[in-house]
Design an enzyme around this catalytic site. Structure first.
Site, short mmCIF file in Angstrom:
data_model
loop_
_atom_site.label_atom_id
_atom_site.label_comp_id
_atom_site.label_asym_id
_atom_site.label_seq_id
_atom_site.Cartn_x
_atom_site.Cartn_y
_atom_site.Cartn_z
N ASP A 2 34.62 25.07 14.91
CA ASP A 2 35.18 25.31 13.57
C ASP A 2 36.31 24.35 13.20
O ASP A 2 37.26 24.73 12.50
CB ASP A 2 35.69 26.76 13.45
CG ASP A 2 34.56 27.78 13.53
OD1 ASP A 2 33.44 27.44 13.09
OD2 ASP A 2 34.80 28.89 14.02
N GLY B 264 35.54 21.47 11.64
CA GLY B 264 35.06 20.77 10.46
C GLY B 264 34.04 19.68 10.70
O GLY B 264 33.77 18.87 9.81
N LYS C 138 21.00 17.72 14.56
CA LYS C 138 21.83 18.72 15.23
C LYS C 138 21.34 18.83 16.66
O LYS C 138 20.17 19.12 16.90
CB LYS C 138 21.72 20.07 14.51
CG LYS C 138 22.57 21.17 15.11
CD LYS C 138 24.05 20.95 14.88
CE LYS C 138 24.86 22.10 15.48
NZ LYS C 138 26.31 21.90 15.34
N THR D 207 23.13 27.27 17.57
CA THR D 207 23.13 28.66 17.99
C THR D 207 23.54 29.53 16.81
O THR D 207 24.14 29.07 15.85
CB THR D 207 24.08 28.89 19.18
OG1 THR D 207 25.43 28.65 18.77
CG2 THR D 207 23.72 27.97 20.34
N GLY E 59 30.07 22.69 19.13
CA GLY E 59 31.38 22.93 19.72
C GLY E 59 32.05 21.62 20.11
O GLY E 59 31.84 20.58 19.49
#
Length: 235
Positions: free
Chosen positions: A13, A15, A38, A42, A118
């Site tokens: 998270d 960005g 990608k 998940t 992540g």
């Protein structure tokens, strides 16, 4: 010549999906035949949510390579680290499948923007981290940082890990969100710029301002089409 950049973040998270989308939009508007990929998605099903966001911001429809899962060969419903999400569905992630998908995209596009899941130390398998995959493939990295508290530590640790492994860091993108304290953000940027100047002067500095509605900013990525390594030399 076909080229791939790997986009990762200092944590989840931060960005990186927005940055990937904005880069794709800008390159597309420059007339570059670009596609996003990608690595693993998940917490999703059918078509990767991040790919939908990439296409929306770029201003194009879902592509055939999205529908046949070339752009995201692994999609798991459980919102967790890729290795755990795969295990929950009684399967595992084969990094060669991801690599072959990237190669297929490189054959048909001028630039591929490969977004990770992540941060760099996120496991893909029990014994394989994202940074291991990146090091093996040799893709130059675009690292997304942010203005939230703790970002200096996370960013410098990520940069140190890449420099120690001789992973080329093409750019560091400072995401101004969440923009909670401008004074802290300005100091953070100065710290990161000094680090790059002293340790990785070839790394481009980029900033991502706050995105409001459909007013999508340009990040200034014209250097990408000139300085990306030749994949034929890399592989």
């Amino acid at each position: 010549m076909n080229k791939t950049y790997f986009i990762s973040g200092i944590d989840t998270d931060c960005g990186k999906t927005m940055v990937t989308s904005l880069l794709a939009r800008e390159l597309h508007q420059q007339g570059i035949k670009v596609i996003t990929q990608k690595m693993v998605q998940t917490g999703s099903s059918e078509i990767a949510d991040d790919l939908r966001e990439h296409r929306r911001i770029t201003g194009i429809d879902l592509q055939e390579v999205d529908l046949d899962h070339t752009t995201c060969p692994y999609i798991f419903q459980f919102p967790a680290s890729p290795h755990l999400a795969a295990r929950m569905e009684q399967t595992s992630i084969d990094p060669e499948v991801i690599s072959r998908s990237t190669t297929k995209l490189e054959e048909n596009y001028e630039l591929v923007l490969l977004e990770g899941a992540g941060g760099l130390m996120v496991p893909i398998q029990d014994e394989l981290l994202t940074i291991d995959y990146l090091q093996k493939e040799g893709h130059p990295l675009i690292l997304v940082s942010s203005s939230k508290l703790g970002s200096i530590n996370h960013t410098l640790l990520s940069l140190e890990a890449c420099l120690n492994r001789k992973i080329p860091v093409a750019a560091l993108v400072y995401n101004h969100l969440p923009n909670e304290n401008q004074f802290i953000a300005e100091e953070s940027m100065q710290v990161l710029k000094r680090y790059l100047h002293n340790n990785s002067p070839e790394t481009h500095w980029m900033e991502c301002p706050e995105v409001n509605g459909a007013d999508f900013p340009a990040l200034g990525c014209s250097w990408m089409t000139a300085s990306a390594p030749n994949t034929e030399q890399r592989r």
